[in-house]
Write a protein that holds these residues in place. Structure first.
Motif, PDB file in Angstrom:
ATOM      1  N   UNK A  24       0.821  -1.202   0.000  1.00 49.71           N
ATOM      2  CA  UNK A  24       0.000   0.000   0.000  1.00 49.71           C
ATOM      3  C   UNK A  24       0.859   1.258   0.000  1.00 49.71           C
ATOM      4  N   UNK A  25       0.365   2.279  -0.681  1.00 48.79           N
ATOM      5  CA  UNK A  25       0.976   3.604  -0.679  1.00 48.79           C
ATOM      6  C   UNK A  25      -0.090   4.637  -0.345  1.00 48.79           C
ATOM      7  N   UNK A  26       0.341   5.741   0.210  1.00 48.91           N
ATOM      8  CA  UNK A  26      -0.555   6.886   0.386  1.00 48.91           C
ATOM      9  C   UNK A  26      -0.386   7.781  -0.832  1.00 48.91           C
ATOM     10  N   UNK A  27      -1.503   8.037  -1.513  1.00 45.38           N
ATOM     11  CA  UNK A  27      -1.474   8.773  -2.766  1.00 45.38           C
ATOM     12  C   UNK A  27      -2.204  10.108  -2.615  1.00 45.38           C
ATOM     13  N   UNK A  28      -1.657  11.145  -3.231  1.00 44.10           N
ATOM     14  CA  UNK A  28      -2.297  12.453  -3.203  1.00 44.10           C
ATOM     15  C   UNK A  28      -2.094  13.188  -4.511  1.00 44.10           C
TER      16      UNK A  28
ATOM     17  N   UNK B 108       1.074  17.084   0.254  1.00 45.79           N
ATOM     18  CA  UNK B 108       2.098  16.403   1.034  1.00 45.79           C
ATOM     19  C   UNK B 108       1.423  15.959   2.339  1.00 45.79           C
ATOM     20  N   UNK B 109       2.182  15.336   3.212  1.00 43.31           N
ATOM     21  CA  UNK B 109       1.581  14.792   4.426  1.00 43.31           C
ATOM     22  C   UNK B 109       0.933  15.875   5.284  1.00 43.31           C
TER      23      UNK B 109
ATOM     24  N   UNK C 143      -9.825  10.660  -5.523  1.00 39.96           N
ATOM     25  CA  UNK C 143      -8.870  11.693  -5.120  1.00 39.96           C
ATOM     26  C   UNK C 143      -8.352  12.444  -6.346  1.00 39.96           C
ATOM     27  N   UNK C 144      -8.065  11.706  -7.408  1.00 39.30           N
ATOM     28  CA  UNK C 144      -7.568  12.349  -8.630  1.00 39.30           C
ATOM     29  C   UNK C 144      -8.608  13.311  -9.201  1.00 39.30           C
ATOM     30  N   UNK C 145      -9.872  12.892  -9.202  1.00 36.61           N
ATOM     31  CA  UNK C 145     -10.931  13.727  -9.760  1.00 36.61           C
ATOM     32  C   UNK C 145     -11.218  14.951  -8.888  1.00 36.61           C
ATOM     33  N   UNK C 146     -10.936  14.853  -7.580  1.00 38.37           N
ATOM     34  CA  UNK C 146     -11.251  15.948  -6.661  1.00 38.37           C
ATOM     35  C   UNK C 146     -10.266  17.115  -6.772  1.00 38.37           C
ATOM     36  N   UNK C 147      -9.027  16.829  -7.199  1.00 44.71           N
ATOM     37  CA  UNK C 147      -7.983  17.873  -7.310  1.00 44.71           C
ATOM     38  C   UNK C 147      -7.865  18.665  -5.999  1.00 44.71           C
ATOM     39  N   UNK C 148      -7.879  17.940  -4.895  1.00 44.13           N
ATOM     40  CA  UNK C 148      -7.873  18.580  -3.572  1.00 44.13           C
ATOM     41  C   UNK C 148      -6.710  18.017  -2.756  1.00 44.13           C
ATOM     42  N   UNK C 149      -5.713  18.835  -2.388  1.00 38.85           N
ATOM     43  CA  UNK C 149      -4.561  18.320  -1.633  1.00 38.85           C
ATOM     44  C   UNK C 149      -4.914  17.853  -0.224  1.00 38.85           C
ATOM     45  N   UNK C 150      -6.139  18.126   0.226  1.00 36.31           N
ATOM     46  CA  UNK C 150      -6.569  17.647   1.540  1.00 36.31           C
ATOM     47  C   UNK C 150      -7.054  16.201   1.488  1.00 36.31           C
ATOM     48  N   UNK C 151      -7.240  15.672   0.273  1.00 34.15           N
ATOM     49  CA  UNK C 151      -7.736  14.306   0.105  1.00 34.15           C
ATOM     50  C   UNK C 151      -6.595  13.389  -0.343  1.00 34.15           C
TER      51      UNK C 151
ATOM     52  N   UNK D  43       2.899   9.735  -5.023  1.00 36.66           N
ATOM     53  CA  UNK D  43       3.061   8.866  -3.858  1.00 36.66           C
ATOM     54  C   UNK D  43       3.603   9.709  -2.703  1.00 36.66           C
ATOM     55  N   UNK D  44       2.798   9.838  -1.661  1.00 38.61           N
ATOM     56  CA  UNK D  44       3.192  10.622  -0.486  1.00 38.61           C
ATOM     57  C   UNK D  44       3.945   9.775   0.533  1.00 38.61           C
ATOM     58  N   UNK D  45       3.667   8.469   0.557  1.00 40.95           N
ATOM     59  CA  UNK D  45       4.373   7.541   1.451  1.00 40.95           C
ATOM     60  C   UNK D  45       4.266   6.153   0.847  1.00 40.95           C
ATOM     61  N   UNK D  46       5.364   5.402   0.842  1.00 41.48           N
ATOM     62  CA  UNK D  46       5.415   4.077   0.230  1.00 41.48           C
ATOM     63  C   UNK D  46       5.386   2.980   1.286  1.00 41.48           C
ATOM     64  N   UNK D  47       4.902   1.802   0.852  1.00 39.96           N
ATOM     65  CA  UNK D  47       4.943   0.581   1.672  1.00 39.96           C
ATOM     66  C   UNK D  47       4.476   0.853   3.107  1.00 39.96           C
ATOM     67  N   UNK D  48       3.239   1.311   3.231  1.00 41.85           N
ATOM     68  CA  UNK D  48       2.734   1.713   4.540  1.00 41.85           C
ATOM     69  C   UNK D  48       1.979   0.599   5.258  1.00 41.85           C
ATOM     70  N   UNK D  49       1.876  -0.612   4.658  1.00 38.68           N
ATOM     71  CA  UNK D  49       1.164  -1.692   5.346  1.00 38.68           C
ATOM     72  C   UNK D  49       1.954  -2.144   6.575  1.00 38.68           C
ATOM     73  N   UNK D  50       1.208  -2.562   7.578  1.00 36.90           N
ATOM     74  CA  UNK D  50       1.811  -2.933   8.856  1.00 36.90           C
ATOM     75  C   UNK D  50       2.689  -4.175   8.731  1.00 36.90           C
ATOM     76  N   UNK D  51       2.273  -5.152   7.935  1.00 38.92           N
ATOM     77  CA  UNK D  51       3.014  -6.406   7.785  1.00 38.92           C
ATOM     78  C   UNK D  51       3.846  -6.360   6.509  1.00 38.92           C
ATOM     79  N   UNK D  52       5.141  -6.606   6.636  1.00 35.03           N
ATOM     80  CA  UNK D  52       6.035  -6.536   5.477  1.00 35.03           C
ATOM     81  C   UNK D  52       5.675  -7.582   4.419  1.00 35.03           C
TER      82      UNK D  52
END
Length: 299
Positions: free
Chosen positions: A111-115, A120-121, A162-170, A186-195
């Motif tokens: 999983x990645x956090x996408x914006x 940014x975070x 999120x892409x359609x919203x064009x909103x950095x808060x989403x 990609x705002x953060x990579x490999x965010x899943x708890x289990x490797x």
């Protein structure tokens, strides 16, 4: 031992399935639940290669309707995750539509956090994803307790929102491929708890297939309500020196406090030995469904 009417019906369905055996088809159309960039599409590409026509569907049930109705040659469905366990809806739908499992594929989930490009975070206020995406990323999300989490039915659909919203808060929790397809950062990579977070996907077809390397068998059954019923059933596999790779209990819809079991076992069996084992299982169950005999994906 005389088979009950229910057991005779189970045997008739098993024999009918045997009679429908076919060689694998060349996959032309493959159905999956979600949109481009989702994990199910990635699993289908990993299993079949990129040259098939992959058709998105709104739900798991729509995938099975397409396969059973002949609109797709195969369907790809998630059945369990190494972190969060079984995807129960798929088990129930397999029984309803009597689809045959003809293959499986294991897909690492990263999983990645996408914006948006200007996010940014520090700008994120709301995150969208599938409920399992949230759960599998819980350690990362715990660092940002003020973020609102909004469940969505598919990770890639959340990314498109999120892409359609064009909103950095989403932001969305989805795959790196979803970011590429939907033009997100990609705002953060490999965010899943289990490797080792991995989802097992099954490949389903309208008819069972004679595949090279078949070594995994999936069953569903209901036990008689009597002491030792499960113990006696499991003794069959010990006697036959077969490895149980999974057993899962699920409530029986419309029957309170009564349960059905889904079981996978591994073994290189010829048809005669498999028939013997199935008959033995059937004699120790109230109801039984043979779900598939297919090549296992290993670990």
């Amino acid at each position: 031992m005389v088979l009950s009417n229910t057991q005779q019906g189970s045997m008739a369905r098993y024999l009918e399935m045997k009679g429908q055996l076919r060689p694998p088809k060349k996959a032309g159309i493959v159905a999956y639940s979600g949109i481009r960039g989702c994990y199910a599409e990635a699993a289908g590409i990993k299993y079949f290669g990129p040259d098939c026509l992959f058709i998105p569907h709104k739900s798991f049930e729509d995938v099975l309707k397409s396969v059973s109705g002949g609109g797709a040659d195969y369907g790809v469905l998630p059945i369990e995750n190494s972190t969060t366990g079984a995807i129960n809806d798929v088990y129930d739908l397999l029984i309803r539509y009597r689809a045959a499992i003809v293959g499986e594929v294991l897909l690492p989930i990263r999983h990645c956090l996408l914006g948006t490009a200007d996010a940014d975070l520090s700008t994120v206020r709301t995150v969208y994803s599938h409920e399992q995406g949230f759960y599998q990323s819980r350690d990362f999300l715990a660092k940002y307790p003020d973020w609102r989490q909004v469940p969505y039915h598919n990770t890639a659909v959340a990314a498109k929102l999120v892409a359609d919203a064009h909103d950095p808060a989403k932001a969305a929790i989805a795959s790196a491929r979803a970011a590429e397809i939907h033009g997100l950062k990609i705002l953060a990579e490999n965010i899943n708890a289990a490797a080792g977070n991995t989802t097992r996907f099954i490949v389903v077809a309208k008819r069972p297939e004679i595949c090279e390397g078949r070594n995994k068998i999936s069953l569903r059954f209901i036990l008689p309500d009597e002491p030792g019923a499960l113990y006696r059933l499991l003794g069959i596999f010990e006697k036959e020196n077969l490895n149980l790779s999974k057993i899962e209990s699920r409530p029986i819809p419309g029957s309170r406090w009564h349960y059905q079991f889904f079981l996978d076992f591994i073994g290189s069996l010829d048809q005669a030995r498999l028939d013997h084992i199935i008959a033995d299982v059937m004699r120790r169950t109230k109801a039984f469904e043979f779900l598939g005999f297919y090549p296992g994906a290993g670990d």
